[in-house]
Design a protein around this motif. Structure first.
Motif, mmCIF file in Angstrom:
data_model
loop_
_atom_site.group_PDB
_atom_site.id
_atom_site.type_symbol
_atom_site.label_atom_id
_atom_site.label_comp_id
_atom_site.label_asym_id
_atom_site.label_seq_id
_atom_site.Cartn_x
_atom_site.Cartn_y
_atom_site.Cartn_z
ATOM 1 N N VAL A 133 49.268 40.708 28.461
ATOM 2 C CA VAL A 133 48.241 41.297 28.731
ATOM 3 C C VAL A 133 47.157 41.384 27.700
ATOM 4 O O VAL A 133 45.871 41.260 27.991
ATOM 5 N N ARG A 134 47.636 41.930 26.353
ATOM 6 C CA ARG A 134 46.530 41.890 25.258
ATOM 7 C C ARG A 134 46.004 40.644 25.171
ATOM 8 O O ARG A 134 44.721 40.500 24.609
ATOM 9 N N PHE A 135 46.688 39.471 25.185
ATOM 10 C CA PHE A 135 45.789 38.116 25.107
ATOM 11 C C PHE A 135 44.762 38.109 25.884
ATOM 12 O O PHE A 135 43.765 37.619 25.685
ATOM 13 N N ALA A 136 44.822 38.605 27.475
ATOM 14 C CA ALA A 136 43.647 38.288 28.336
ATOM 15 C C ALA A 136 42.805 39.497 27.915
ATOM 16 O O ALA A 136 41.468 38.945 27.864
ATOM 17 N N TYR A 137 43.011 40.342 27.294
ATOM 18 C CA TYR A 137 42.078 41.466 26.646
ATOM 19 C C TYR A 137 41.157 40.669 25.540
ATOM 20 O O TYR A 137 40.039 40.831 25.473
ATOM 21 N N GLU A 138 41.949 40.061 24.513
ATOM 22 C CA GLU A 138 41.477 39.879 23.284
ATOM 23 C C GLU A 138 40.627 38.346 23.578
ATOM 24 O O GLU A 138 39.651 37.977 22.759
ATOM 25 N N GLU A 139 41.091 37.413 24.466
ATOM 26 C CA GLU A 139 40.751 36.238 24.598
ATOM 27 C C GLU A 139 40.531 35.973 26.140
ATOM 28 O O GLU A 139 41.029 34.834 26.618
ATOM 29 N N PRO A 140 39.569 36.635 26.690
ATOM 30 C CA PRO A 140 39.326 36.499 28.229
ATOM 31 C C PRO A 140 38.982 35.297 28.606
ATOM 32 O O PRO A 140 39.646 34.586 29.741
ATOM 33 N N LEU A 141 38.219 34.239 27.870
ATOM 34 C CA LEU A 141 37.930 33.113 28.247
ATOM 35 C C LEU A 141 38.849 31.970 28.248
ATOM 36 O O LEU A 141 38.948 31.160 28.838
ATOM 37 N N LEU A 142 39.579 32.149 27.163
ATOM 38 C CA LEU A 142 41.151 31.303 26.887
ATOM 39 C C LEU A 142 41.990 31.645 28.108
ATOM 40 O O LEU A 142 42.557 30.680 28.532
ATOM 41 N N PHE A 143 42.159 32.771 28.352
ATOM 42 C CA PHE A 143 42.855 33.220 29.515
ATOM 43 C C PHE A 143 42.447 32.635 30.700
ATOM 44 O O PHE A 143 43.283 32.084 31.387
ATOM 45 N N LYS A 144 41.331 32.645 31.194
ATOM 46 C CA LYS A 144 40.573 32.219 32.296
ATOM 47 C C LYS A 144 41.011 30.641 32.316
ATOM 48 O O LYS A 144 41.244 29.994 33.339
ATOM 49 N N PHE A 145 40.891 29.884 31.178
ATOM 50 C CA PHE A 145 40.775 28.361 31.276
ATOM 51 C C PHE A 145 42.538 28.123 31.507
ATOM 52 O O PHE A 145 42.917 27.387 32.116
ATOM 53 N N LEU A 146 43.183 28.996 30.833
ATOM 54 C CA LEU A 146 44.753 28.855 31.129
ATOM 55 C C LEU A 146 45.381 28.995 32.270
ATOM 56 O O LEU A 146 46.205 28.303 33.025
ATOM 57 N N PHE A 147 44.947 30.200 32.963
ATOM 58 C CA PHE A 147 45.539 30.530 34.313
ATOM 59 C C PHE A 147 44.654 30.559 35.461
ATOM 60 O O PHE A 147 45.096 31.111 36.405
ATOM 61 N N GLN A 148 43.314 30.409 35.269
ATOM 62 C CA GLN A 148 42.455 30.623 36.254
ATOM 63 C C GLN A 148 41.275 29.377 36.571
ATOM 64 O O GLN A 148 40.537 29.371 37.086
ATOM 65 N N SER A 149 41.999 28.222 36.017
ATOM 66 C CA SER A 149 41.032 26.881 36.192
ATOM 67 C C SER A 149 41.425 25.885 36.750
ATOM 68 O O SER A 149 41.010 24.721 36.695
ATOM 69 N N ASN A 150 42.736 26.102 37.253
ATOM 70 C CA ASN A 150 43.524 24.962 38.050
ATOM 71 C C ASN A 150 43.877 23.864 37.249
ATOM 72 O O ASN A 150 44.196 22.695 37.486
#
Length: 193
Positions: free
Chosen positions: A88-105
């Motif tokens: 969860v903290r990774f998503a908070y600290e690195e939101p755009l990397l999180f989106k790339f990894l888990f919300q970009s297909n």
């Protein structure tokens, strides 16, 4: 005699990750990278046959960064909770990397069953089974519930301007864990009756 390339594959990947962190994966293209690196697009397209190949390589780098970040959670007194909190903290600290990894297909896994069959999860699943007194199948189902809770918090934080409240997240993850184990045990008892 051939010239040594001044723009390396590693430099392109480093620039790709920096660009994704700052502007999002949607902005990753040869022209934006060339501007960032200070070169033409030619070295980028020389090192990578296509932008798809570059995206896959950048995804692998981002995944390794994410994994290294997550592994710090295993040092917590409760490693399973620590892992959930660092996710969860990774998503908070690195939101755009999180989106790339888990919300970009780019994930490559489109089936939840594939996700929980990942061999890398075996140590975690063993811990869920041991802590909850569950067999392997029910531990996988319980883990899926716990993962969904952590991913829900992570997605909210990555996509919205929410403040990270570690105490709330920890309490919710613990409740999800205990609830999932209880449900799995009750369903197991109903099956054996």
């Amino acid at each position: 005699m051939s010239r040594t390339p001044t723009v390396t594959r590693e430099a392109i990947l480093d620039a790709s990750i920096a660009l994704i962190r700052e502007q999002g994966h949607e902005r990753l293209n040869a022209r934006a990278l060339a501007t960032r690196i200070g070169c033409s697009t030619q070295p980028i397209l020389y090192c990578f046959k296509s932008m798809d190949e570059l995206r896959r390589a950048a995804y692998d780098v981002a995944d390794k960064l994410h994994t290294a970040f997550l592994l710090t959670g295993l040092n917590a007194p409760d490693p399973l909770l620590g892992l959930g909190l660092t996710y969860v903290r990774f998503a908070y600290e690195e939101p755009l990397l999180f989106k790339f990894l888990f919300q970009s297909n780019e994930l490559g896994q489109h089936d939840m069953a594939d996700l929980i069959e990942n061999p890398d999860l075996i140590p975690l699943l063993n811990q869920v089974a041991e802590e909850g007194g569950l067999d392997e199948v029910t531990a996988r189902r319980a883990f899926l519930t716990i993962f969904a809770t952590a991913h829900g918090f992570a997605s909210l934080l990555a996509n919205n301007a929410l403040e990270y409240d570690e105490e709330l997240v920890a309490s919710s993850l613990f409740g999800s864990f205990m609830g999932a184990i209880q449900i799995e045990k009750e369903e197991g008892n109903e099956i054996t009756r």
